[in-house]
Design an enzyme around this catalytic site. Sequence first.
Site, short mmCIF file in Angstrom:
data_model
loop_
_atom_site.label_atom_id
_atom_site.label_comp_id
_atom_site.label_asym_id
_atom_site.label_seq_id
_atom_site.Cartn_x
_atom_site.Cartn_y
_atom_site.Cartn_z
N CYS A 21 -0.07 7.34 -0.92
CA CYS A 21 -1.07 7.72 -1.92
C CYS A 21 -0.99 9.20 -2.33
CB CYS A 21 -2.47 7.44 -1.39
SG CYS A 21 -2.91 8.42 0.07
N SER A 44 0.87 -1.18 0.00
CA SER A 44 0.00 0.00 0.00
C SER A 44 0.91 1.23 0.00
CB SER A 44 -0.90 -0.01 1.24
OG SER A 44 -1.82 1.06 1.18
N SER A 71 -6.66 3.48 7.14
CA SER A 71 -6.81 2.03 7.09
C SER A 71 -7.45 1.58 5.78
CB SER A 71 -7.63 1.54 8.27
OG SER A 71 -7.68 0.14 8.31
#
Length: 325
Positions: free
Chosen positions: A8, A5, A310
């Site tokens: 971003c 992940s 999350s």
Amino acid sequence: MILMSPPCQPFTRIGLQGDVTDPRTNSFLYILDILPRLQKLPKYILIENVKGFEVSSTRDLLIQTIGNCGFQYQEFLLSPTSLGIPNSRLRYFLIAKLQSVPFPFQAPGQVLMEFPQTESEHPQKHAIDAEKETEEKKIEEKKIEPNICFDSSTQCSGKEAILFKLETAGEIDRKRQQDSDLSVRMLRDFLEDDVDINSYFLPPKSLLRYALLLDIVKPTSRRSTCFTKGYGRYIEGTGSVLQTTEDVQIENIYKSLTNLSQEEKITRLLMLQLRFFTPKEIANLLGFPPEFGFPEKTTVKQRYRLLGNSLNVHVVAQLIKILCE
């Protein structure tokens, strides 16, 4: 299996979309650099990021790299609503498997908007071209619906008119459609029963300042907006708030609200008894198990921040299940 992940911010408007030039992308680019040189490649890869990653140069480099390494892959843009969870949290996902045979649902160059079903159901009908979808969304956002308004102080004139709470008729219609989708559960299934909600009520100052910007839902609603790490601290765009007086009609509260004095506005808005969702309730919507909890020393602010960063557990679990089948 590699689960990733990456940061971003390089792929959002807030982060100015620096993409491959953003230093925060360096760690991910490093992984892509060493992946082809590994003596033993991972069998599975799952990557998550924000919507916008699918049209980035970093994504193009990712696809090129895993393709050269022999991975079969599929991209998705998924929200928990696809699993019947009343929370919008649209995210980019990629699953990849080290094999020569394509996935049975694979749609090369396309982004699936729903979880794949059986082969006979042709999930490709849910596929979209990422770039085309982005342009269509921009066009849709520019549309303003016909003249419908509840505020008598508003001049309802053609396409410029808006509804109460600065919402267009189209936005109201979309929310009503979401609330009528029986495939999605009601929010009440995710709420706490034994919690002191007094500390979660919105203060009068916030009600007065952000009344027209709040996304208000009820326990019977089948939707809520994405909860961010600023929830509980900031109001605008950080997540929905819950109306606890279900018998009060929100339209009646907001009707002619701008004509009232500050005291009258507050009195009327307090009738809705709006409160923030608790951290536990947000965790429930994110799919954390009932026994999940934070250390006692973790403040409410810290809990909101952690939850805002999350993932939805059920969405990721479903993708891993598909990947490993």
